[in-house]
Enzyme design. Structure first.
Site, PDB file in Angstrom:
ATOM      1  CE1 TYR A 183      -3.386  -2.791   0.526  1.00 53.60           C
ATOM      2  CE2 TYR A 183      -4.635  -0.775   0.823  1.00 53.60           C
ATOM      3  CZ  TYR A 183      -4.593  -2.132   0.571  1.00 53.60           C
ATOM      4  OH  TYR A 183      -5.754  -2.810   0.367  1.00 53.60           O
TER       5      TYR A 183
ATOM      6  CE  LYS B 249       2.523 -16.982  -2.890  1.00 55.71           C
ATOM      7  NZ  LYS B 249       2.256 -18.378  -3.345  1.00 55.71           N
TER       8      LYS B 249
ATOM      9  CG  ASP C  78      -0.859 -19.915  -2.067  1.00 56.40           C
ATOM     10  OD1 ASP C  78      -0.285 -19.996  -0.951  1.00 56.40           O
ATOM     11  OD2 ASP C  78      -0.446 -20.505  -3.080  1.00 56.40           O
TER      12      ASP C  78
ATOM     13  CG  ASP D  64      -7.788  -5.155   0.935  1.00 54.39           C
ATOM     14  OD1 ASP D  64      -8.740  -4.695   1.600  1.00 54.39           O
ATOM     15  OD2 ASP D  64      -7.721  -5.092  -0.309  1.00 54.39           O
TER      16      ASP D  64
ATOM     17  CG  ASP E 218     -13.196  -7.822   1.260  1.00 52.55           C
ATOM     18  OD1 ASP E 218     -13.001  -7.050   2.223  1.00 52.55           O
ATOM     19  OD2 ASP E 218     -13.665  -7.453   0.165  1.00 52.55           O
TER      20      ASP E 218
END
Ligand code: IPM
Ligand code: MG
Length: 371
Positions: free
Chosen positions: A143, A194, A227, A251, A255
């Site tokens: 970000y 990751k 993932d 983020d 969700d």
């Protein structure tokens, strides 16, 4: 009598409507309590600020935000502002608040109210009783990392760059927060990154494992590829307690976690800064996880629960008003049990209500429970 200052930033779209319901709850608490009072100020942020002032947040609003004990934020953005300059887009106001106030820890609890288990897109037995916390790093990573730009190359082609950047200190402080929070819950932390592809992921893994070893060996600790975490959240969400992760993965995973609880319209969040060494107080901003929902904005259809529950988190985390926070949470659960539903969580046989009806019903339950 202690006075708590609140800055209300309703923003755009449904944020305006859902914040109005929070104001009613504040008024109720003010009328009832003789030990603590809330003083509120309001200001513009996002597209609303751009329309009036040409920026997504003014210096004046930033000063108010810095001075306030807590900020309650609605939502920002919408197609109306799709073509404003990138630096003035509505989201920039929110990102500036997070960055300038150093609100590095974003707590996104995903709790499945029993009454809503059937509204989830997952099967009831997978989500019933779900109570997980996504702890998202909020002031670093993709970000904010520099360079962040689009440059035109000599051949006329463009090249876009975002940078995922973390320092030891940034990972260390969010990891500690994750272990601290887990100790008050079910004592388990998953760190999602990751490290198989990203250097920043390697650092996340290294630093978090070191924090675990030196600071939180009593907490159950797992490392999980981001993932795989996304997949496991759908497969068996109840295996998680606290998931600590970076800004961008957080983020996305939040969700996903939110939707498992029935609707994005249900989830509150808290964004906290470091504790002041003298007072122990933290800068704090509370906001629903959902966005401005331009498609239903202004029609009185939005679900105010996430914004109301965000104010509930403010009561708990900023003002140590656990009893009042329980009142808010209890009233929400009660109203859902009674079958009241906004459109986003509507199910057969339930009673469909609008934003202010939902707000009124929650207020009524609070009154009844407080009586
Ligand atoms: C969130 C939102 C924001 C984000 C947007 C509005 C900038 O999606 O709070 O999750 O990406 O952080
Ligand atoms: Mg988001």
């Amino acid at each position: 009598m202690s006075t708590h200052s609140l800055l209300l930033l309703p923003g755009d779209g449904i944020g305006v409507e859902t914040m109005a319901e929070v104001e009613r709850i504040i008024a109720f608490l003010n009328a009832r309590s003789n030990s603590a009072k809330f003083e509120t100020q309001s200001d513009l942020v996002g597209g609303a600020a751009f329309d009036k002032h040409g920026v997504s947040i003014t210096e004046d609003a930033m000063a108010k935000a810095t001075a306030a004990d807590a900020i309650i934020f609605g939502s920002v953005g919408g197609p109306k502002w799709d073509s404003v300059p990138y630096e003035h887009r509505p989201e920039a106001g929110l990102l500036r608040l997070r960055k300038d106030l150093d609100l590095f820890a974003n707590l996104r609890p995903a709790i499945c109210y029993p009454a809503l288990a059937d509204a989830s897109s997952l099967k009831r037995d997978l989500v019933e009783g779900l109570d997980i916390l996504i702890l998202r790093e909020l002031t670093g990573g993709t970000y904010f990392g520099e360079p962040k730009e689009i440059v035109t190359l000599e051949n006329g082609e463009k090249r876009a760059v975002d940078t995922t950047l973390y320092t030891t200190r940034e990972v260390d402080r969010i990891a500690r927060m994750g272990f601290d929070l887990a100790r008050k819950r079910r004592n388990k932390v998953h760190m999602a990154a990751k490290w198989n592809v990203m250097r920043s992921g390697v650092l996340w893994r290294e630093v978090t494992a070191a924090v675990h070893k030196s600071y939180a060996a009593d907490v159950e600790y797992h490392e999980i590829l981001a993932d795989n975490c996304a997949m496991q959240l759908i497969r068996n969400p109840k295996q998680f307690d606290v998931v600590v992760t970076d800004n961008l993965f957080g983020d996305i995973l939040s969700d996903e976690a939110a939707m498992m609880t029935g609707s994005l319209g249900m989830l509150p969040s808290a964004s906290l800064g470091a504790a002041d060494p003298k007072t122990g107080k933290r800068r704090a901003l509370y906001e629903p996880v959902h966005g401005s929902a331009p498609d239903i904005a202004g029609q009185g259809l939005a679900n105010p629960i996430a914004t109301i529950a965000s104010f509930g988190m403010a009561l708990r985390y900023s003002f140590d008003m656990g009893k009042e926070a329980d009142l808010v949470d209890g009233a929400i659960a009660k109203v859902l049990e009674k079958g009241l539903r906004t459109g986003d969580i509507m199910q057969p046989g339930m009673t469909k209500v609008g934003t202010s009806e939902m707000g009124s019903a929650i207020l009524k339950e609070m009154e009844a429970m407080a009586a």
